[in-house]
Design an enzyme around this catalytic site. Structure first.
Site, short mmCIF file in Angstrom:
data_model
loop_
_atom_site.label_atom_id
_atom_site.label_comp_id
_atom_site.label_asym_id
_atom_site.label_seq_id
_atom_site.Cartn_x
_atom_site.Cartn_y
_atom_site.Cartn_z
CD GLU A 1 5.50 -7.13 8.33
OE1 GLU A 1 5.43 -6.53 9.40
OE2 GLU A 1 4.94 -6.74 7.29
CG HIS B 1 -0.24 -0.20 2.52
ND1 HIS B 1 -0.07 -1.45 3.07
CD2 HIS B 1 0.36 0.65 3.37
CE1 HIS B 1 0.58 -1.35 4.22
NE2 HIS B 1 0.86 -0.07 4.41
NE ARG C 1 10.22 -3.60 7.97
CZ ARG C 1 8.93 -3.42 8.29
NH1 ARG C 1 8.16 -4.46 8.54
NH2 ARG C 1 8.43 -2.22 8.37
CG LEU C 2 10.21 -7.29 0.24
CD1 LEU C 2 9.93 -8.41 -0.74
CD2 LEU C 2 10.29 -5.95 -0.48
CG ASP C 3 5.28 -3.53 6.29
OD1 ASP C 3 5.11 -4.45 7.09
OD2 ASP C 3 4.62 -2.47 6.31
#
Length: 179
Positions: free
Chosen positions: A149, A4, A107-109
């Site tokens: 994540e 998002h 970091r892939l949130d």
């Protein structure tokens, strides 16, 4: 964040002003893009919800249109349509910017929520694994490691770990502090 963008972003503000004619409209995911004009209520019921709020937020645009934007987490976080050319450019621009600024770990949130498909729970789909693998490879090609994540069963995390450099769940930071 691969799921998002802020509702206060320049891209979404442009959508608010210009509606479906905005040059950024395709970047964002709407209920209609996934489910069509007449969604099957059973498909909507299948969606895995990490929050008690609805996953769609109706937003009236300055053009008079009202669109139901996908908002997995909050109405201030508008989900992107990662299958769109706009999203590809957006994510590539972020990776390039990070690389140029010597970022070595990303970091892939919210990666587990990146893919939405009618008839599924829209969480950790098989296409999600491919998406994580592809984005991790693009990051690696730019000299960055990728930390993903994932809030799911540990076996799912093990499967994701095969596609990236590192994987974690929310439990990791407190466990490290406790140790």
């Amino acid at each position: 964040i691969v799921n998002h963008i802020s509702a206060q972003s320049d891209e979404f503000k442009d959508v608010l002003s210009h509606g479906s004619e905005s040059k950024h409209y395709d970047l964002f995911l709407t209920k209609e893009k996934v489910f069509g004009a007449n969604p099957d209520p059973m498909d909507i019921e299948k969606i895995y919800r990490p929050r008690p709020t609805p996953c769609f937020t109706p937003i009236e645009l300055k053009t008079g249109e009202t669109k139901e934007f996908w908002t997995t987490f909050t109405s201030n976080q508008i989900d992107i349509d990662i299958s769109s050319e706009q999203a590809e450019k957006y994510l590539n621009a972020i990776l390039t910017k990070f690389s140029k600024n010597n970022i070595s770990l990303i970091r892939l949130d919210a990666a587990g929520y990146a893919i939405k498909k009618a008839g599924t729970n829209c969480f950790m789909l098989e296409q999600t694994f491919s998406f994580i693998n592809d984005l991790s490879q693009r990051a690696k090609a730019l000299g960055m490691q990728c930390l993903v994540e994932i809030h799911s069963h540990y076996q799912t995390q093990c499967e994701i770990a095969k596609r990236c450099d590192l994987v974690y769940d929310f439990a990791l930071p407190p466990l490290i502090l406790h140790a």
